[in-house]
Design a protein around this motif. Structure first.
Motif, mmCIF file in Angstrom:
data_model
loop_
_atom_site.group_PDB
_atom_site.id
_atom_site.type_symbol
_atom_site.label_atom_id
_atom_site.label_comp_id
_atom_site.label_asym_id
_atom_site.label_seq_id
_atom_site.Cartn_x
_atom_site.Cartn_y
_atom_site.Cartn_z
ATOM 1 N N THR A 123 0.824 -1.207 0.000
ATOM 2 C CA THR A 123 0.000 0.000 0.000
ATOM 3 C C THR A 123 0.861 1.260 0.000
ATOM 4 N N ALA A 124 1.910 1.258 0.836
ATOM 5 C CA ALA A 124 2.774 2.439 0.910
ATOM 6 C C ALA A 124 3.581 2.612 -0.373
ATOM 7 N N TRP A 125 4.192 1.517 -0.853
ATOM 8 C CA TRP A 125 5.017 1.613 -2.049
ATOM 9 C C TRP A 125 4.192 2.003 -3.269
ATOM 10 N N ASP A 126 2.977 1.482 -3.374
ATOM 11 C CA ASP A 126 2.129 1.820 -4.526
ATOM 12 C C ASP A 126 1.877 3.315 -4.598
ATOM 13 N N PHE A 127 1.541 3.927 -3.461
ATOM 14 C CA PHE A 127 1.302 5.370 -3.444
ATOM 15 C C PHE A 127 2.588 6.143 -3.751
ATOM 16 N N VAL A 128 3.700 5.725 -3.157
ATOM 17 C CA VAL A 128 4.967 6.437 -3.368
ATOM 18 C C VAL A 128 5.389 6.363 -4.831
ATOM 19 N N ILE A 129 5.314 5.174 -5.434
ATOM 20 C CA ILE A 129 5.770 5.016 -6.812
ATOM 21 C C ILE A 129 4.862 5.772 -7.782
ATOM 22 N N ILE A 130 3.547 5.756 -7.532
ATOM 23 C CA ILE A 130 2.639 6.506 -8.397
ATOM 24 C C ILE A 130 2.952 8.000 -8.345
ATOM 25 N N LEU A 131 3.149 8.525 -7.145
ATOM 26 C CA LEU A 131 3.485 9.948 -7.012
ATOM 27 C C LEU A 131 4.848 10.247 -7.632
ATOM 28 N N LEU A 132 5.810 9.318 -7.468
ATOM 29 C CA LEU A 132 7.142 9.541 -8.031
ATOM 30 C C LEU A 132 7.096 9.558 -9.554
ATOM 31 N N GLY A 133 6.347 8.622 -10.160
ATOM 32 C CA GLY A 133 6.249 8.603 -11.613
ATOM 33 C C GLY A 133 5.590 9.848 -12.173
ATOM 34 N N ILE A 134 4.503 10.302 -11.530
ATOM 35 C CA ILE A 134 3.830 11.519 -11.978
ATOM 36 C C ILE A 134 4.758 12.726 -11.815
ATOM 37 N N PHE A 135 5.527 12.743 -10.718
ATOM 38 C CA PHE A 135 6.448 13.862 -10.469
ATOM 39 C C PHE A 135 7.486 13.976 -11.576
ATOM 40 N N PHE A 136 8.104 12.875 -11.969
ATOM 41 C CA PHE A 136 9.122 12.911 -13.021
ATOM 42 C C PHE A 136 8.506 13.303 -14.365
ATOM 43 N N ALA A 137 7.298 12.813 -14.653
ATOM 44 C CA ALA A 137 6.651 13.182 -15.920
ATOM 45 C C ALA A 137 6.370 14.675 -15.971
ATOM 46 N N VAL A 138 5.909 15.264 -14.864
ATOM 47 C CA VAL A 138 5.652 16.702 -14.818
ATOM 48 C C VAL A 138 6.952 17.489 -14.973
ATOM 49 N N ILE A 139 8.021 17.038 -14.319
ATOM 50 C CA ILE A 139 9.317 17.722 -14.425
ATOM 51 C C ILE A 139 9.790 17.739 -15.876
ATOM 52 N N VAL A 140 9.722 16.570 -16.557
ATOM 53 C CA VAL A 140 10.159 16.503 -17.947
ATOM 54 C C VAL A 140 9.305 17.419 -18.829
ATOM 55 N N HIS A 141 8.005 17.437 -18.574
ATOM 56 C CA HIS A 141 7.113 18.280 -19.377
ATOM 57 C C HIS A 141 7.519 19.748 -19.306
ATOM 58 N N TYR A 142 7.772 20.279 -18.117
ATOM 59 C CA TYR A 142 8.141 21.685 -17.977
ATOM 60 C C TYR A 142 9.595 21.942 -18.354
#
Length: 716
Positions: free
Chosen positions: A660-679
């Protein structure tokens, strides 16, 4: 080694005309007869291992070891491997091995110095198998000089007609010597029995007799059931849901071991059944509607329990004979129990007996501690899929008694058959999801290839480390499962239901994975060629090199942390499963690196500080979704399906960090990197850094003397 053509059974035909000489006299009615369709060769085909049991008078290896003191140990296991069966299916030959452990590797060769060669014949009058065994001499020097002699060892084997809490084995036997007691080579009589989890084949007439029910009534008061609406429906005794593995056993020192627990007999004499025995054609239970009649009330049931505990964790009560205290030596404690199962409350209360041991010897069934109370509580069928079976094992003796031990608490996952049906549907669904996931990966990589071809100056701006990570993410599963694509492995052909095989689905998955891998390699080649042919290749290689200096230490530190966490979770199995811990941690950590595949591109963009759209939106957003959807699905699966890790195909817990913890962390981490690359592709690689760090540090051209001074050699 042992010729089989034109073999004559001369030994048994001469000596066993009147049964087994000097064997223990047992009434023929106390042993089961063999049916016409089930001969002795069918019952003992292949290899059969039995546990040796020594009597209390066996106080020296010389007096009870068939090989004397010469082999250096007292055997604990006897193995009967059938060599040949006669044409009439009544006589057979065995290779009889004496070992000090029950494990035997598939490719291990027999030790002929501690083996006998024997002939056996089924005695239909006494319902037992009589065997004459001979020593094998000079086997260690050369097989050409080896010969058979000293045929004074006898064995008998039978199938008990009545089982009880003190005798739960479906095959028992004995070994003895026909030599005079004062003659060299004589040894005391030794008993043996099968102790396997599944007990073998059930013959017609087998019965279990409950002998401790009076004690059960004293120790197990009946509970008042709650209203059925509040408690739900509990598993039926005939449903096959009452066997389970004890994944956690806790004592006074915390978690100390594991084990298994399986019902042996269920019901009374009239409707008795043996869930974990394979019935022969004439002993299959008739459908008499017992299931529906037994849905409420109390039913008699017996269990066979096996507990594995490290010897270092045993106190003086569980280890009354001072066995080895080696930290890595595992001691098996066998408990047979019988009692009452309440179908209205899902509670099981039993009186148990444990077999006593003395060093490397197991006592006969007459030496048992039967003052044990076992309690088990099953969760309802409609309970949460993460519900556990919980229970306890307690000694009813006084604390001052040498056989008394501190209570043990255990738990195990409930795997009900109704849940298994859902798991089969889930596995089919996960296979489809895996094919769709890899197909989408192919489409998104194709978008990036078109993007690189369309914009000629984009290829050098893609991080090669990121592309290598993505390519390895598809290559490693192909390498680990290469045999599934080219050969048919019978062990991996799992029959799930009605003849439906998984082979074709697995091949489809791996073909799609291979196509995705080839496209990733093609994308890597395009970026490599574009970078080597550009005029600013030195600048790009410097940025790539500095990106390696940042990424590699981060990956190494993360790998060390992952290994330490994994080893702490397996603190009681670290030595025995060290390879599995290392491989399991490496595989899961590789999945985490894949989840954060954009990390090298983020670092590369920081050093390069360009605003060009190096990555197609379809590529970095699509691949991010492909990596994150399994974690979202895992959150849903944890609350809606039984937790059976071995059956996970999509979102495999062994291939990534899932919780449960890792799923939330990895989802947030993946979205974070995608947003960083976009900007980064819109505002610049260092847009989120403070002003003093936004100045370019590698934009200046540094002079180089030759091609060899570049970080990497390029070839177009």
């Amino acid at each position: 080694m042992f010729p089989q053509l034109n073999y004559a059974y001369t030994m048994v035909s001469k000596q066993f005309s009147e049964g087994c000489p000097r064997g223990t006299n047992v009434q023929p009615m106390s042993s089961l007869r063999l049916s016409q369709t089930r001969t002795i060769c069918d019952m003992l085909g292949g290899s059969n291992a039995f546990q040796l049991e020594y009597t209390g008078t066996c106080n020296s290896s010389k007096s009870c070891n068939p090989f004397g003191d010469g082999i250096g140990y007292l055997p604990s296991v006897i193995s009967l491997s059938m060599i040949q069966c006669s044409n009439d299916r009544l006589s057979l030959r065995f290779l009889i091995e004496f070992r000090n452990d029950s494990y035997q590797g598939y490719y291990s060769s027999p030790n002929l110095n501690t083996s006998l060669i024997g002939e056996g014949s089924w005695d239909a009058k006494s319902n037992r198998l009589c065997i004459i065994a001979c020593r094998i001499y000079d086997a260690s020097s050369s097989l050409e000089k080896s010969h058979v002699g000293d045929c004074t060892t006898r064995l008998s084997l039978r199938f008990p007609a009545i089982l009880s809490i003190r005798n739960t084995s479906t095959i028992v036997g004995e070994i003895w010597s026909v030599k005079p007691r004062n003659e060299a080579g004589f040894f005391d009589r030794v008993e043996f029995r099968n102790t396997g989890r599944y007990g073998g084949i059930q013959l017609p007439g087998l019965k279990y007799v409950f002998t401790e029910m009076d004690e059960v009534k004293k120790s197990c008061p009946k509970k008042k059931p709650r209203t059925r609406n509040s408690m739900g429906q509990y598993p039926d005794v005939y449903s096959g849901n009452l066997g389970f593995r004890m994944s956690i056993i806790k004592g006074s020192k915390g978690r100390i071991g594991w084990g298994s627990s399986d019902p042996l007999a269920v019901g009374d004499q009239q409707d008795q059944r043996f869930p974990f025995l394979i019935p022969s054609s004439s002993s299959k239970p008739k459908s008499s509607g017992v299931e529906s009649n037994s849905s409420s009330g109390l039913l008699n049931i017996s269990y066979k329990m096996s507990i594995m505990l490290p010897s270092s964790e045993l106190d003086g009560s569980l280890n009354p004979f001072n066995e080895s205290s080696n930290e890595y030596f595992q001691t098996e404690i066998q408990i047979s129990a019988e009692g009452v199962y309440d179908t209205a409350t899902g509670s099981l209360c039993m009186v148990g007996c444990r077999h006593l041991r003395s060093g490397d010897k197991t006592f006969s069934s007459h030496s048992m501690d039967c003052e044990i109370l076992v309690k088990i509580n099953f969760p309802p069928l409609n309970s949460d899929r993460r519900s556990k079976i919980k229970g306890s094992i307690e000694s009813t003796r006084e604390e001052t008694d040498s056989l008394s031990f501190k209570p043990l608490q255990f738990s195990g996952r409930a795997y009900y058959r109704s849940w298994a049906t859902e798991s089969i549907w889930r596995m089919d669904f996960e296979m489809i999801m895996l094919v769709i996931s890899n197909t989408l990966a192919i489409i998104f990589v194709a978008f990036q290839i078109f993007h690189v071809r369309k914009h000629r100056g984009i290829g050098p701006l893609v991080s090669l480390l990121m592309l290598v990570i993505l390519a390895l993410g598809h290559l490693i599963p192909l390498v680990l499962n290469l045999e599934a694509m080219f050969i048919q492995d019978t062990e991996r052909s799992i029959l799930i239901r009605d003849g439906t095989w998984l082979e074709m689905k697995e091949v489809i998955i791996r073909v799609v994975t291979m196509v995705a891998f080839l496209l990733q390699v093609r994308l890597l080649m395009l970026s490599w060629t574009a970078r080597c042919s550009t005029e600013k290749k030195k600048t790009f290689w410097i940025a790539e090199k500095r990106g390696l200096y940042v990424c590699v230490p981060v990956y190494i530190i993360g790998a060390i942390i992952a290994f330490l966490v994994k080893s702490r979770q397996n603190v009681y199995q670290t030595w025995y499963y060290i390879d599995e811990i290392i491989l399991g941690s490496s595989r899961a950590y590789a999945g985490l690196i894949l989840d954060a595949f954009l990390f090298p591109q983020v670092i590369f963009n920081i050093f390069q500080n360009l605003r060009e759209p190096a990555l197609s939106r379809f590529f970095y957003i699509g691949i991010t979704l492909v990596r994150l959807i399994p974690h979202g699905y895992d959150l849903y699966r944890a609350n809606n399906y039984a937790d059976i890790d071995d059956s996970y195909i999509y979102g495999d817990h062994g291939a990534d960090f899932y919780s449960t913890a890792w799923d939330f962390v990895i989802i947030l981490l993946g979205i974070f990197f995608a947003v960083i690359v976009h900007y980064q592709q819109r505002l610049g690689g260092r847009y989120f850094l403070p002003k003093r760090f936004k100045e370019s540090v590698i934009d200046e051209e540094l002079p180089v003397d030759s091609e060899e001074q570049l970080p990497l050699r390029c070839s177009t």
